[in-house]
Design a protein around this motif. Structure first.
Motif, PDB file in Angstrom:
ATOM      1  N   ALA A 175      -0.026  -7.272   3.808  1.00 40.78           N
ATOM      2  CA  ALA A 175       0.061  -5.640   4.059  1.00 40.78           C
ATOM      3  C   ALA A 175      -0.166  -4.979   2.769  1.00 40.78           C
ATOM      4  O   ALA A 175      -0.027  -5.592   1.866  1.00 40.78           O
ATOM      5  N   CYS A 176      -0.499  -3.968   2.689  1.00 40.30           N
ATOM      6  CA  CYS A 176      -0.664  -3.034   1.294  1.00 40.30           C
ATOM      7  C   CYS A 176       0.540  -2.792   0.745  1.00 40.30           C
ATOM      8  O   CYS A 176       1.446  -2.397   1.513  1.00 40.30           O
ATOM      9  N   PRO A 177       0.796  -3.434  -0.625  1.00 42.38           N
ATOM     10  CA  PRO A 177       2.183  -3.125  -0.962  1.00 42.38           C
ATOM     11  C   PRO A 177       2.344  -1.795  -1.310  1.00 42.38           C
ATOM     12  O   PRO A 177       3.677  -1.541  -1.302  1.00 42.38           O
ATOM     13  N   SER A 178       1.833  -0.623  -1.444  1.00 39.24           N
ATOM     14  CA  SER A 178       1.969   0.632  -1.402  1.00 39.24           C
ATOM     15  C   SER A 178       2.592   1.245  -0.065  1.00 39.24           C
ATOM     16  O   SER A 178       3.607   1.846   0.083  1.00 39.24           O
ATOM     17  N   CYS A 179       1.616   1.315   1.099  1.00 35.53           N
ATOM     18  CA  CYS A 179       1.911   1.986   2.321  1.00 35.53           C
ATOM     19  C   CYS A 179       2.403   1.026   3.352  1.00 35.53           C
ATOM     20  O   CYS A 179       2.821   1.475   4.437  1.00 35.53           O
ATOM     21  N   GLY A 180       2.449  -0.282   3.007  1.00 33.21           N
ATOM     22  CA  GLY A 180       3.044  -1.063   4.229  1.00 33.21           C
ATOM     23  C   GLY A 180       2.131  -1.503   5.171  1.00 33.21           C
ATOM     24  O   GLY A 180       2.420  -2.134   6.228  1.00 33.21           O
ATOM     25  N   ARG A 223      -9.202  -0.426  -3.623  1.00 30.09           N
ATOM     26  CA  ARG A 223      -8.110   0.588  -3.164  1.00 30.09           C
ATOM     27  C   ARG A 223      -7.991   0.395  -1.645  1.00 30.09           C
ATOM     28  O   ARG A 223      -8.915  -0.205  -1.073  1.00 30.09           O
ATOM     29  N   CYS A 224      -6.659   0.537  -1.246  1.00 29.45           N
ATOM     30  CA  CYS A 224      -6.348   0.370   0.164  1.00 29.45           C
ATOM     31  C   CYS A 224      -7.126   1.758   0.917  1.00 29.45           C
ATOM     32  O   CYS A 224      -7.320   2.614   0.312  1.00 29.45           O
ATOM     33  N   ARG A 225      -7.477   1.110   2.332  1.00 28.81           N
ATOM     34  CA  ARG A 225      -8.324   1.941   3.211  1.00 28.81           C
ATOM     35  C   ARG A 225      -7.472   3.282   3.379  1.00 28.81           C
ATOM     36  O   ARG A 225      -7.952   4.244   3.890  1.00 28.81           O
ATOM     37  N   SER A 226      -6.064   3.168   3.797  1.00 27.41           N
ATOM     38  CA  SER A 226      -5.228   3.934   4.385  1.00 27.41           C
ATOM     39  C   SER A 226      -4.784   4.889   3.170  1.00 27.41           C
ATOM     40  O   SER A 226      -5.105   5.979   2.948  1.00 27.41           O
ATOM     41  N   CYS A 227      -3.951   4.407   2.164  1.00 29.50           N
ATOM     42  CA  CYS A 227      -3.101   5.310   1.117  1.00 29.50           C
ATOM     43  C   CYS A 227      -4.256   5.530  -0.050  1.00 29.50           C
ATOM     44  O   CYS A 227      -3.684   6.391  -0.743  1.00 29.50           O
ATOM     45  N   LYS A 228      -5.092   4.628  -0.186  1.00 27.09           N
ATOM     46  CA  LYS A 228      -6.120   5.039  -1.289  1.00 27.09           C
ATOM     47  C   LYS A 228      -5.488   4.954  -2.525  1.00 27.09           C
ATOM     48  O   LYS A 228      -5.883   4.814  -3.727  1.00 27.09           O
TER      49      LYS A 228
HETATM   50 ZN    ZN Z   1      -1.963   1.123   1.529  1.00 27.20          ZN
END
Ligand code: ZN
Length: 255
Positions: free
Chosen positions: A40-45, A65-70
């Motif tokens: 999972a993305c470490p920032s937004c999960g 960059r993460c696709r969701s939280c950038k």
């Molecule tokens: Zn993210």
């Protein structure tokens, strides 16, 4: 199959294992399971889809960059994947199919994980180093360095660093080296044998001194700045495993 093609396939497989090493590097220090849940993305999960999990390529395609939280994804991810791909490809090509290549690949993978975790958290998890001692010793019955050299490596590697750690504590009254370093050097001894373990220790201390002196010269740290010694042990062991033999021959030739 041509050796080049075999090495390329090994490298592709290595990139996938590199993804798994990234999971270990991220989750082991914070005590999370390495098998569940999916990445999972470490920032937004948010859980990653399969196309966000392709080694190196996903990082490049997503621009880091993460696709969701950038939020930015650490450059560590593609670096570890590339490094592991290189390790697999190079070991398979250089040693040829066999026990030595597999032993070196397992050893190298452990070094990559220990390097990254020690650099960030200043710890060397037992869950890597202790099984590493067993696996290295088990392989020594089938390939280099032979079980006697491996056994002496475990005792000398672990023992010498233990003595240095105790000596440092006796003189300075503070911990310079942790028991993690001791167990890691025992693991190196198991995989490389005692001769190359001494080369590892020499190279790690040499690299450590140079970088330490550079830090002091740049006034980025004083003598007490704690450099994670495990990162230097990883570098030293990687050098010892690849060019340690010729260096040892040259050194013995000097006498
Ligand atoms: Zn993210």
């Amino acid at each position: 199959m041509s050796p080049i093609l075999a090495a390329i396939i090994a490298a592709a497989f290595g990139a996938l294992i590199g993804s798994f090493l990234n999971v270990c590097i991220y989750r082991l220090p914070i005590g999370k399971s390495i098998v569940w849940p999916a990445s999972a993305c470490p920032s937004c999960g948010r859980s990653l889809s399969w196309f966000e999990n392709i080694p190196v390529l996903s990082y490049l395609a997503l621009g880091g960059r993460c696709r969701s939280c950038k939020n930015g994804i650490s450059i560590r991810y593609p670096i570890v994947e590339l490094l592991t791909a290189l390790l697999f490809g190079a070991a398979w090509w250089y040693y040829g199919p066999g026990a030595l290549a597999v032993s070196r690949i397992i050893f190298g993978s452990a070094l990559i994980v220990l390097f990254a975790i020690d650099l960030e958290h200043q710890i060397l998890p037992n869950v890597i180093t202790l099984p590493g001692v067993m696996v290295g010793f088990a392989f020594s019955f089938f390939t280099e360095p032979g079980w006697q050299s491996s056994l002496i490596g475990i005792v000398v590697g672990g023992g010498s660093l233990y003595a240095i750690a105790e000596g440092y504590y006796f003189v300075r009254r503070e911990e310079g080296l942790g028991m993690g370093d001791v167990k890691m050097l025992a693991m190196i001894g198991a995989f490389l044998g005692w001769q190359l373990t001494l080369v590892t220790l020499m190279m790690a201390s040499f690299a450590g001194s140079i970088i330490g002196v550079a830090l002091i010269a740049l006034r980025r740290g004083d003598m007490k700045y704690a450099l994670p010694f495990g990162t230097f042990l990883s570098l030293g062991a990687a050098l010892a495993a690849t060019v340690g033999g010729p260096i040892l021959d040259w050194y013995i030739g000097l006498w």
